[in-house]
Motif scaffolding. Structure first.
Motif, short mmCIF file in Angstrom:
data_model
loop_
_atom_site.label_atom_id
_atom_site.label_comp_id
_atom_site.label_asym_id
_atom_site.label_seq_id
_atom_site.Cartn_x
_atom_site.Cartn_y
_atom_site.Cartn_z
N ARG A 75 -21.85 -38.98 -26.37
CA ARG A 75 -22.00 -38.59 -27.70
C ARG A 75 -22.52 -39.82 -28.70
O ARG A 75 -23.57 -39.28 -29.24
CB ARG A 75 -20.73 -38.01 -28.39
N PRO A 76 -22.24 -40.90 -28.60
CA PRO A 76 -22.92 -41.95 -29.20
C PRO A 76 -24.60 -42.14 -29.04
O PRO A 76 -25.16 -42.46 -29.79
CB PRO A 76 -22.13 -43.29 -28.95
N PHE A 77 -24.70 -41.75 -27.75
CA PHE A 77 -26.05 -42.00 -27.25
C PHE A 77 -26.88 -40.76 -27.35
O PHE A 77 -28.14 -40.80 -27.07
CB PHE A 77 -26.22 -42.42 -25.65
N GLY A 78 -26.26 -39.66 -27.85
CA GLY A 78 -26.93 -38.50 -28.00
C GLY A 78 -27.31 -37.72 -27.03
O GLY A 78 -28.29 -36.86 -26.89
N ALA A 104 -8.17 -48.41 -17.35
CA ALA A 104 -8.04 -49.62 -18.55
C ALA A 104 -8.38 -48.96 -20.03
O ALA A 104 -7.95 -49.70 -20.91
CB ALA A 104 -9.31 -50.28 -18.09
N SER A 105 -8.89 -47.68 -20.02
CA SER A 105 -9.12 -47.08 -21.38
C SER A 105 -8.04 -46.39 -21.90
O SER A 105 -7.90 -46.09 -23.08
CB SER A 105 -10.62 -46.35 -21.21
N THR A 164 -13.38 -38.14 -20.40
CA THR A 164 -13.43 -38.06 -21.64
C THR A 164 -13.60 -39.26 -22.61
O THR A 164 -14.40 -39.56 -23.38
CB THR A 164 -11.72 -38.12 -22.26
N TYR A 165 -13.45 -40.61 -21.72
CA TYR A 165 -14.15 -41.82 -22.19
C TYR A 165 -15.46 -41.98 -22.28
O TYR A 165 -16.20 -42.40 -23.14
CB TYR A 165 -13.65 -43.17 -21.43
N LEU A 166 -16.17 -41.26 -21.11
CA LEU A 166 -17.72 -41.18 -21.20
C LEU A 166 -18.13 -40.37 -22.32
O LEU A 166 -19.04 -40.70 -22.97
CB LEU A 166 -18.27 -40.43 -19.67
N ALA A 167 -17.56 -39.37 -22.40
CA ALA A 167 -17.98 -38.40 -23.64
C ALA A 167 -17.97 -39.06 -24.96
O ALA A 167 -18.97 -38.78 -25.76
CB ALA A 167 -17.27 -36.98 -23.50
N ASP A 168 -16.80 -39.69 -25.20
CA ASP A 168 -16.63 -40.28 -26.41
C ASP A 168 -17.38 -41.60 -26.69
O ASP A 168 -17.74 -41.99 -27.78
CB ASP A 168 -15.18 -40.82 -26.67
#
Length: 288
Positions: A222-225, A207-208, A214-218
């Motif tokens: 990373r957004p959640f620190g 879906a992504s 990679t989707y989890l990391a991006d």
């Protein structure tokens, strides 16, 4: 698989996250209160984890507690690497086992909020033709919502991948093809299932348009620190990695992965899980 491997204590790579909404003070002052290693109301947690690592039930543990929008206490116990006497800290990276499912659910809901994934559409809409076998019931009933609720009829599977295996571990698509079949009609009843989340893992990828990790990391880590959360521990994160041991052994086992990653195989720290909890507690509740 050897009996030693079968007896691996994944609890030995233990990460605990406590979401403290209320405060309870023990009737008796536990030992940690005398040394101020934890707030008085959390001494029972500190004392219990100390006993666990001292009894060899688990070589290491870590805990982080959040309250009122912040981390109020975090600490490591024991050693994540017995050979090199590396102490556990809140930043130590452990196998998450089934806590991985919660992170996968965040990714699925993120895609749903972006309208890139329909929770009630057949997952076959997103998959390669013929990837998932549906032995009974309607394929249209196998949806992301049913997979999240573990009512999709997909049986439970967990696969141990070892660093010294001759054959490489199967890909996520191969896991879906081999083990992500529908054994009973979707929607009939709940059946605890790692492979339901293995199917969701491939759904996130499809879906992504990006690999699951990679989707989890991006979009999540990373957004959640969450700097110490990953699908595979990289060389840069190796100093933080908790080794896996059989009970009573000082030799680390070469466990490479717990598959499916989305159901059992992610790695994270107590500190990162606390950051995730803070982010989710501060967010509006998604509509399921």
């Amino acid at each position: 698989m050897s009996s030693a491997r079968q007896s691996t204590r994944l609890g030995g790579a233990l990460a605990l996250l406590a979401l403290l909404r209320t405060t309870t003070v023990a009737a008796q002052q536990p030992p940690c209160a005398q040394t101020r290693t934890a707030p008085p109301q959390l001494c029972s947690i500190a004392d219990r984890l100390t006993r666990i690592v001292q009894s060899d039930s688990s070589p290491a543990a870590a805990v982080a507690v959040v309250q009122h929008g912040r981390i109020v206490w975090e600490r490591g116990f024991g050693q994540i690497d017995r050979a090199n006497h590396v102490p556990a800290t809140p930043a130590s990276i452990f196998f998450l086992a089934s806590v991985s499912k919660s992170i996968t659910a965040v990714a699925v809901m993120h895609l749903a909020e972006q309208r890139r994934l329909d929770l009630d559409a057949p997952v076959s809409r997103y998959f390669e033709p013929g990837l998932q076998t549906v032995h009974t019931g309607s394929p249209d009933s196998v949806t992301a919502r049913a997979l999240l609720q573990m009512t999709a009829g997909v049986p439970h599977v967990v696969r141990f991948a070892w660093a010294d295996d001759i054959e490489p571990p199967p890909t996520e698509a191969e896991l879906v093809r081999k083990f992500g079949f529908v054994a009973f009609a979707a929607g009939r009843h709940f059946d605890y299932s790692n492979m339901s989340f293995g199917v969701l893992q491939h759904l996130v990828t499809r879906a992504s348009g990006r690999p699951y990790g990679t989707y989890l990391a991006d979009e999540v880590f990373r957004p959640f620190g969450m700097l110490h959360t990953t699908t595979r521990v990289t060389e840069a994160l190796k100093p933080y990695e908790a080794k896996v041991y059989a009970r009573g052994s000082s030799a680390a086992l070469p466990l490479l992965a717990l598959q499916p990653d989305a159901g059992a195989g992610l790695h994270s720290s107590a500190h990162d899980l606390a950051l995730l909890a803070l982010r989710l507690l501060d967010s509006p509740t998604p509509v399921l």
